[in-house]
Design an enzyme around this catalytic site. Structure first.
Site, short mmCIF file in Angstrom:
data_model
loop_
_atom_site.label_atom_id
_atom_site.label_comp_id
_atom_site.label_asym_id
_atom_site.label_seq_id
_atom_site.Cartn_x
_atom_site.Cartn_y
_atom_site.Cartn_z
N ARG A 18 -50.30 13.21 31.74
CA ARG A 18 -49.59 12.14 32.44
C ARG A 18 -48.82 12.74 33.61
NH1 ARG A 18 -44.55 9.55 32.52
NH2 ARG A 18 -44.62 7.26 32.64
N SER A 78 -52.20 0.42 26.20
CA SER A 78 -50.82 0.08 25.88
C SER A 78 -50.73 -1.40 25.56
CB SER A 78 -49.92 0.39 27.07
OG SER A 78 -49.82 1.78 27.30
N LYS A 86 -38.97 5.96 29.84
CA LYS A 86 -39.01 4.57 30.31
C LYS A 86 -37.82 3.81 29.72
CE LYS A 86 -43.98 4.07 31.10
NZ LYS A 86 -45.18 3.24 30.83
#
Length: 206
Positions: free
Chosen positions: A38, A107, A137
């Site tokens: 990521r 997701s 997040k």
């Protein structure tokens, strides 16, 4: 394809960082079962070089490499698959580029209905979260363990993500999580290997 018999730590990188390969190898050596690359930066050359190096590492450890968002990069480095968010391309398009046996994880955030739709579209695994406050997040939608229990009906591996620690992760495994996806809990730790082993041990103890 994702081995349905496997369960465990799903390590997600937090690059860019100079010690990426060393940190990832420490996580793999400690027993991580999946790795996701990521990196939200726009440095295409560096991302490609890192993804290629990570793919070689993952082959050595027999751990699938998943690329976050970038289907073209996953195809270029021959990664095992890709992870898609709600704003990324659809599952069918990803499979058209990566092949029918590719892992296409998705997701689902806090929505059981969205998970049902994605399961019907051919997702390889369903990821829910954030379950706890997440430094990655902080404004993420909040999921509950009850979602994991209900999502068993889809017959797919379930991933829990978001603020998961070695102290709170057991409750998610008990609710049905096959994988605990962790970013800062291992790559933000002083010693990645020690941190990763704590998560790995949860699956042996629950």
């Amino acid at each position: 394809m994702l081995n349905p018999a496997n369960r465990g730590l799903y390590a997600i990188t937090d690059g860019p960082r100079d010690d990426l390969l060393a940190r990832v190898e420490a996580a793999l050596d400690a027993g991580a079962m999946l790795l996701q690359y990521r990196d939200k930066s726009n440095d295409g050359d560096r991302r490609r070089n890192e993804a290629e190096a990570l793919q070689k590492l993952c082959v050595r450890y027999a751990v699938p490499l998943i690329i976050n968002d970038d289907v073209a990069l996953a195809a270029e480095v021959r990664a095992a698959g890709v992870h898609l968010g709600e704003d990324d391309i659809d599952i069918a398009s990803a499979r058209a580029q990566l092949g029918t046996n590719a892992i296409v994880g998705v997701s689902c955030y806090d929505s059981l209905q969205y998970a049902r739709e994605l399961a019907q579209r051919g997702a390889s695994y369903l990821a829910f979260g954030s379950f706890f406050d997440s430094p990655t997040k902080p404004a993420a939608r909040r999921a509950t363990p009850e979602l994991l229990i209900a999502a068993h009906e889809f017959g797919l591996p379930l991933v829990a993500i978001g603020g998961i620690t070695a102290e709170n992760g057991a409750s998610l495994i008990q609710a049905g999580a096959d994988y605990l996806a962790v970013i800062s809990g291992i790559f933000g730790a002083t010693d990645t290997a020690i941190a990763a082993r704590k998560y790995v041990r949860l699956f042996a103890s629950v």
